[in-house]
Design a protein around this motif. Structure first.
Motif, mmCIF file in Angstrom:
data_model
loop_
_atom_site.group_PDB
_atom_site.id
_atom_site.type_symbol
_atom_site.label_atom_id
_atom_site.label_comp_id
_atom_site.label_asym_id
_atom_site.label_seq_id
_atom_site.Cartn_x
_atom_site.Cartn_y
_atom_site.Cartn_z
ATOM 1 N N ASN A 40 38.407 34.019 35.597
ATOM 2 C CA ASN A 40 38.715 35.424 35.876
ATOM 3 C C ASN A 40 40.098 35.632 36.480
ATOM 4 O OD1 ASN A 40 36.206 36.210 34.965
ATOM 5 N ND2 ASN A 40 35.284 36.176 36.990
ATOM 6 N N ARG A 154 43.529 42.249 44.282
ATOM 7 C CA ARG A 154 42.604 42.054 43.164
ATOM 8 C C ARG A 154 41.949 40.686 43.225
ATOM 9 N NH1 ARG A 154 45.123 43.219 37.519
ATOM 10 N NH2 ARG A 154 42.975 42.862 36.908
ATOM 11 N N LEU A 158 37.945 40.107 43.577
ATOM 12 C CA LEU A 158 37.244 39.350 42.540
ATOM 13 C C LEU A 158 36.574 38.107 43.115
ATOM 14 C CD1 LEU A 158 39.321 39.463 39.262
ATOM 15 C CD2 LEU A 158 36.902 39.893 39.525
ATOM 16 N N THR A 162 32.652 37.490 42.833
ATOM 17 C CA THR A 162 32.175 36.287 42.145
ATOM 18 C C THR A 162 31.205 35.507 43.018
ATOM 19 O OG1 THR A 162 34.252 36.151 40.936
ATOM 20 C CG2 THR A 162 32.910 34.166 41.012
#
Length: 173
Positions: A40, A154, A158, A162
């Motif tokens: 990702n 970001r 994330l 996750t």
């Protein structure tokens, strides 16, 4: 290149909680989290680096863009300018990335030394402008620092998502 700057876990409560939760998770879950984070985060980081380097000269893109990746772990590290493979002229990007990212304050500085004459006996003095090829000073960086400043929020969100998702799946099973 090493670490130019870091986000300390002590500064962010969310990041502290994620680090502790990841440490407590079984090895298989940690490995799955790291695989998912790499998948990702790498596109986000590489795209950010690529966008910031669009207006830079080719040599800057070559030196700073080599080795751009995310090192997943507890917590993730954004890496750029970390290639150890020498370029055609012998320059190794990870040794010179800081100089290319931040530039130099005095591009006209001369290095003077003496060397032996090639044909006749004796020596002579040589002056070289050894910093001429470096970019001008930029205290906030040319590409990597602005990319990191843009990407870190970001990346952290994330990373939190996750880990929370992976731990929920583990506890749900």
């Amino acid at each position: 290149m090493g670490s130019l700057f870091q986000v300390r876990a002590a500064d962010l409560a969310e990041l502290r909680g994620i680090i502790l939760a990841t440490k407590a998770a079984p090895r298989e879950v940690r490995n799955a989290i790291n695989r998912e984070m790499r998948a990702n985060l790498n596109p986000i980081w590489r795209e950010s680096i690529k966008a910031k380097m669009a207006g830079l000269p080719d040599v800057d893109r070559t030196i700073l863009g080599k080795g751009a990746r995310v090192k997943a772990g507890n917590s993730a590290q954004l890496i750029a300018g970390n290639s150890t493979k020498a370029l055609s002229g012998g320059l190794v990007p990870n040794r010179w990335a800081k100089s290319w990212e931040f530039g130099t304050y005095d591009r006209e500085k001369k290095k003077t030394y003496t060397r032996r004459n090639r044909r006749n006996s004796g020596t002579h003095t040589v002056s070289r402008r050894t910093r001429r090829q470096l970019p001008a000073l930029a205290r906030q960086g040319h590409a990597i620092w602005p990319s990191a400043a843009e990407s870190i929020p970001r990346v952290i969100s994330l990373q939190v998502q996750t880990v929370v998702r992976a731990l929920n799946e583990m506890l749900g099973n």
